[in-house]
Enzyme design. Structure first.
Site, short mmCIF file in Angstrom:
data_model
loop_
_atom_site.label_atom_id
_atom_site.label_comp_id
_atom_site.label_asym_id
_atom_site.label_seq_id
_atom_site.Cartn_x
_atom_site.Cartn_y
_atom_site.Cartn_z
N LYS A 76 38.07 -35.41 -17.84
CA LYS A 76 38.65 -34.28 -17.12
C LYS A 76 38.79 -34.59 -15.63
O LYS A 76 39.84 -34.34 -15.02
CB LYS A 76 37.77 -33.04 -17.33
CG LYS A 76 38.21 -31.80 -16.56
CD LYS A 76 37.32 -31.51 -15.38
CE LYS A 76 37.67 -30.19 -14.70
NZ LYS A 76 36.94 -30.02 -13.44
N ASN A 77 37.75 -35.16 -15.02
CA ASN A 77 37.78 -35.38 -13.58
C ASN A 77 38.74 -36.50 -13.18
O ASN A 77 39.13 -36.58 -12.01
CB ASN A 77 36.37 -35.68 -13.06
CG ASN A 77 35.49 -34.45 -13.05
OD1 ASN A 77 35.99 -33.32 -13.01
ND2 ASN A 77 34.19 -34.64 -13.10
N ARG A 129 40.35 -26.33 -8.52
CA ARG A 129 40.13 -26.94 -7.21
C ARG A 129 40.94 -28.23 -7.07
O ARG A 129 41.40 -28.57 -5.98
CB ARG A 129 38.64 -27.22 -7.01
CG ARG A 129 38.32 -27.80 -5.64
CD ARG A 129 36.85 -27.79 -5.37
NE ARG A 129 36.52 -28.43 -4.10
CZ ARG A 129 36.65 -27.86 -2.91
NH1 ARG A 129 37.10 -26.63 -2.82
NH2 ARG A 129 36.32 -28.51 -1.81
N CYS A 138 35.73 -23.50 -9.64
CA CYS A 138 34.40 -22.90 -9.72
C CYS A 138 33.75 -22.81 -8.34
O CYS A 138 33.88 -23.73 -7.52
CB CYS A 138 33.49 -23.73 -10.63
SG CYS A 138 34.03 -23.84 -12.34
N ARG A 169 32.19 -25.94 -0.30
CA ARG A 169 32.77 -27.25 -0.65
C ARG A 169 33.97 -27.50 0.27
O ARG A 169 35.11 -27.47 -0.16
CB ARG A 169 33.19 -27.30 -2.12
CG ARG A 169 32.03 -27.20 -3.09
CD ARG A 169 32.44 -27.65 -4.47
NE ARG A 169 33.24 -26.66 -5.16
CZ ARG A 169 33.82 -26.87 -6.35
NH1 ARG A 169 33.68 -28.03 -6.96
NH2 ARG A 169 34.52 -25.91 -6.93
N ASP A 198 37.10 -30.79 4.67
CA ASP A 198 37.26 -31.38 6.01
C ASP A 198 37.49 -32.89 5.94
O ASP A 198 38.27 -33.43 6.72
CB ASP A 198 36.02 -31.10 6.87
CG ASP A 198 35.77 -29.62 7.08
OD1 ASP A 198 36.48 -28.81 6.47
OD2 ASP A 198 34.87 -29.27 7.86
N ASP A 218 27.10 -32.85 -12.23
CA ASP A 218 27.72 -32.10 -13.33
C ASP A 218 26.85 -32.05 -14.58
O ASP A 218 27.11 -31.25 -15.48
CB ASP A 218 29.08 -32.72 -13.69
CG ASP A 218 30.17 -32.34 -12.71
OD1 ASP A 218 29.92 -31.46 -11.86
OD2 ASP A 218 31.26 -32.92 -12.78
N ARG A 231 38.05 -24.80 -19.03
CA ARG A 231 38.63 -25.61 -17.96
C ARG A 231 38.24 -27.07 -18.09
O ARG A 231 38.96 -27.95 -17.61
CB ARG A 231 38.16 -25.11 -16.58
CG ARG A 231 38.81 -23.83 -16.09
CD ARG A 231 38.46 -23.57 -14.63
NE ARG A 231 38.65 -24.76 -13.84
CZ ARG A 231 37.67 -25.42 -13.22
NH1 ARG A 231 36.42 -24.98 -13.27
NH2 ARG A 231 37.92 -26.51 -12.53
#
Length: 439
Positions: A42-43, A112, A136, A141, A144, A324, A416
């Site tokens: 997923k990531n 996100r 989420c 978070r 920057d 995670d 998700r």
């Protein structure tokens, strides 16, 4: 489009409008056996799909997980006038007729990772207008570091209400030092830098496998990237990126979640399509708890164990213990003898699952960026809320081992990031149903 997308459902009835949402109900106490195959990461997926728009030709990606984040990204691609075809685990993205259009729809707020369009569109058009990303809530978070990198490359950034505007006459390669080894910032800067002029060096870069996967896609497209997987990444900008084919790596977080599920509720479970090297920190902790495991190629066999030992964990950037997996492992620690401690160094407010687990009979104390789990405590069924994606996974595990029926609300969080988790667990012998309730 062949994606099963679970979210809030609005249903019209004779009495008017009612807001409906889905619930996962689990009858606990059934031992799990059999095999489960892990989906694509997923990531990695949520970065690979935005990365594809940098190409000037079609990009085909295989191994795409069936999750709602992919649905949201596909909507954004279509808003940009990309041609998108999704067929099971395959997505084909053709940006040939893509247009520079502001991304200001509600789809941006669904995840996100929509922020990866910042780097990709800045690299391609030298301009991007996009709403504040969603996802989420895990505490502050900030992005920057992303902006620091974009500004170093020559971009000017402004924000009006909840919409960012990033613009550059041209992007010029430079040296960028990240104050924190952020996965998102590393990938986003890399996306912008591949179409910049000259050489970009990212120092203190993150090393996660998903970053390597994105770099592999970009390299196949024609990018010149060296040092991925180390703390220094060097990128030579190019003028053209072409279409290609890419297969996503297995999801190490889904794999880790199922290893924990097998340890908590399994007799003999084979977790397939795993890269064991990506899970060394978790495997080490599970063995420390007394779990018997065998690694056979890209499969891991897990044998259930009734007498678990308490352990302490501290989340760290890769290759340390993954943040995670902190929440799912906490559920397993409620079944260990003695006192376990969790220290969170990545997302310091990632403890909302503890209150939900306590509703089910756990004894967890939460302090500043840490928790203490007093075990062993029997769990009982209750109605609980998935406050975020990995909290949802923790509650699924709790439901599997609890006595009685557990109902988990806000399951859109779970959908998700987990591909057909209901079906995968049912094939292992879990008793799970999904239905709608009035909110």
């Amino acid at each position: 489009m062949c994606i099963k997308f679970y979210t809030f459902l609005y249903i019209i009835c004779e009495k008017g409008k009612r807001l409906m949402s889905e619930v996962i109900a689990i009858e606990g106490g059934y031992k799990l056996n059999g095999s489960v195959r892990i989906s694509g990461a997923k990531n990695a997926t949520v970065a690979l799909i935005p990365a594809a728009v940098l190409s000037d030709g079609p990009v085909e990606i295989l191994g795409v997980p069936e999750i709602s984040d992919v649905e949201a990204l596909a909507i954004l691609l279509k808003e940009l006038k990309c041609e998108v075809e999704v067929d099971g685990e395959r997505i084909r993205i053709d940006p040939t007729h893509m247009e520079d259009i502001p991304l200001i729809s509600d789809a941006v707020n669904k995840l996100r990772a929509s922020y990866y369009f910042m780097g990709a569109l800045l690299g391609k058009y030298k301009r991007v207008k996009i709403k504040m990303p969603g996802g989420c809530y895990l505490g502050p978070r900030p992005i920057d570091l992303h902006f620091k990198g974009f500004e170093a490359l020559g971009a000017k950034i402004s924000c009006v209400e909840d919409t960012y505007l990033l613009e550059a006459d041209e992007l010029i390669g430079t040296s960028i030092y990240l104050d924190f080894a952020s996965v998102g910032a590393t990938i986003n800067i890399m996306l912008a830098a591949v179409r910049a002029k000259g050489k970009t060096v990212i120092e203190n870069a993150a090393k996660e496998p998903e970053i390597i996967d994105v770099a592999n896609l970009l390299t196949k497209m024609g990018a010149k990237i060296r040092g991925v997987g180390t703390d220094t990444i060097t990128i030579e900008g190019v003028d053209y990126l072409g279409g290609t084919f890419h297969e996503i790596i297995p999801d190490r977080i889904e794999a880790g979640t199922f290893l924990i599920i097998a340890a908590a509720a399994g007799e003999k479970v084979i977790v397939q399509n795993v890269i064991p090297q990506h899970l060394e920190a978790l495997i080490s902790k599970l063995k420390e708890m007394g779990i018997k495991m065998e690694v056979v190629g890209d499969n891991i066999v897990v044998y259930g164990h009734d007498e678990l030992k308490s352990v302490d964990i501290k989340t760290q950037i890769y290759p340390g213990f993954a943040t995670d997996l902190q929440q799912p492992l906490t559920t397993l620690l409620t079944q260990a003898q003695g006192e376990s401690h969790v220290k969170e160094t990545i997302y310091v407010e990632r403890f909302k699952h503890c209150g939900e687990l306590n509703k089910m009979g756990a004894h967890i104390e939460v302090g500043e960026a840490q928790s203490t789990i007093h075990g062993q405590t029997p769990l009982h069924g209750a109605r609980v809320e998935a406050t975020d994606l990995r909290c949802g996974a923790a509650l699924v595990i709790a439901g599997l081992i609890a006595e009685g029926k557990t109902e988990i609300t806000n399951v859109y969080h779970i959908d998700r990031g987990y591909d057909n988790i209901d079906h995968k667990l049912i094939t292992l012998g879990a008793h799970i149903t999904r239905y709608e309730i009035e909110d």
